[in-house]
Design an enzyme around this catalytic site. Structure first.
Site, PDB file in Angstrom:
ATOM      1  N   SER A   1       0.846  -1.206   0.000  1.00 46.53           N
ATOM      2  CA  SER A   1       0.000   0.000   0.000  1.00 46.53           C
ATOM      3  C   SER A   1       0.875   1.246   0.000  1.00 46.53           C
ATOM      4  CB  SER A   1      -0.902  -0.005   1.235  1.00 46.53           C
ATOM      5  OG  SER A   1      -1.736  -1.141   1.198  1.00 46.53           O
ATOM      6  N   GLY A   2       0.337   2.327  -0.551  1.00 45.07           N
ATOM      7  CA  GLY A   2       1.089   3.580  -0.620  1.00 45.07           C
ATOM      8  C   GLY A   2       1.510   3.868  -2.047  1.00 45.07           C
TER       9      GLY A   2
ATOM     10  N   GLY B   1       6.062  -0.574   0.043  1.00 43.21           N
ATOM     11  CA  GLY B   1       6.900   0.594   0.307  1.00 43.21           C
ATOM     12  C   GLY B   1       7.289   0.617   1.779  1.00 43.21           C
TER      13      GLY B   1
ATOM     14  N   ASP C   1       8.466   3.700   5.118  1.00 42.06           N
ATOM     15  CA  ASP C   1       8.669   5.110   5.465  1.00 42.06           C
ATOM     16  C   ASP C   1      10.100   5.393   5.902  1.00 42.06           C
ATOM     17  OD1 ASP C   1       5.876   5.872   5.084  1.00 42.06           O
ATOM     18  OD2 ASP C   1       5.556   4.421   6.678  1.00 42.06           O
TER      19      ASP C   1
ATOM     20  N   GLU D   1      -0.326  -5.233   5.957  1.00 45.21           N
ATOM     21  CA  GLU D   1       1.004  -5.318   5.315  1.00 45.21           C
ATOM     22  C   GLU D   1       1.866  -6.348   6.032  1.00 45.21           C
ATOM     23  OE1 GLU D   1       1.466  -0.842   3.447  1.00 45.21           O
ATOM     24  OE2 GLU D   1       2.204  -1.202   5.455  1.00 45.21           O
TER      25      GLU D   1
END
Ligand code: A5P
Length: 228
Positions: free
Chosen positions: A30-31, A84, A86, A105
């Site tokens: 996601s992202g 992804g 962060d 996730e």
């Protein structure tokens, strides 16, 4: 989810496609980076590649369906998950969850043979927590207790908001964003946070990533973890 007009993300997505074989079931993260990968995979599927996906969020599920990727659940044998992150440190430990999809996730990554992470180089850090908050997903019923306990750990929790209401995850929970600062001992912090009743999960993904693909200007390079 933003369109993949962003060149580094498109380059990461194309690179990740190289890991997908005919017949694979692929965990779809996601992202933005994961969204770029879903778009690239969908284009390949339209060209005839046989691949199915397991989405990690409602948003990714919508995108994949819209683009014509067949979806399956956790009963499938998932070859790899592409997602992804962060923040990524030198040991390929991650902070995830700024997009709020951390729980699924983690589940999809755990069900996969390999987890491949796509990031731009600005997300590489020496120490996790250096760049932004650590998300912690919490059951709504437990919010007051979790807030107190996170404060006791000096993590400065802030309830994530969206349009003046608490942000609600796909699992109908809420998120505390914790201003941890640089995290000296991520494994210990992970244990301490998980010990709080009502905590569902944290954004610390320690030892889950097998490979991190980094886009740095026009260059894409692979960082590989030696053992899982
Ligand atoms: C979603 O909950 C996150 O874990 C994302 O994978 C992470 O925030 C990275 O997202 P971007 O690729 O949009 O930066």
């Amino acid at each position: 989810m933003a369109a993949a007009t962003n060149e580094p993300l498109a380059a990461l997505a194309t690179h990740a496609l190289g890991f997908v074989k005919a017949g694979d079931v692929v965990g779809l993260g996601s992202g933005r980076a994961a969204g770029a990968f879903v778009r690239a995979l969908a284009a390949r599927v339209r060209d005839g590649l046989r691949a199915r996906g397991v989405p990690t969020s409602d948003e990714t599920e919508r995108l994949a369906r819209e683009l014509g990727i067949d979806l399956v659940g956790l009963e499938a044998d998932i070859e790899l998950t592409v997602d992804g992150a962060d923040e990524v440190d030198g040991r390929l430990n991650l902070i995830k969850g700024h997009g709020g999809a951390l729980v699924r996730e983690r589940i999809v990554a755990a069900a996969s043979r390999r987890q491949i992470i796509l990031i731009t180089s600005d997300k590489l850090v020496e120490t996790l927590g250096a760049r932004g908050p650590l998300p912690v997903e919490v059951m709504p019923f437990a919010v007051p207790l979790c807030r107190r306990r996170l404060e006791n750990l000096e993590l400065k929790p802030t309830l994530r908001m969206q349009s003046e209401r608490p942000f609600v995850t796909d699992n109908f929970n809420v998120i505390f964003d914790c201003a941890t600062g640089p995290i000296e001992d991520p494994a210990r912090l992970e244990r301490e946070i998980r010990a709080i009743p009502g905590v569902i999960d944290t954004g610390l993904f320690l030892g889950t990533a097998d490979m991190v693909v980094v886009a740095d200007g026009g260059i894409v390079r692979e960082l590989v973890r030696s053992s899982r």
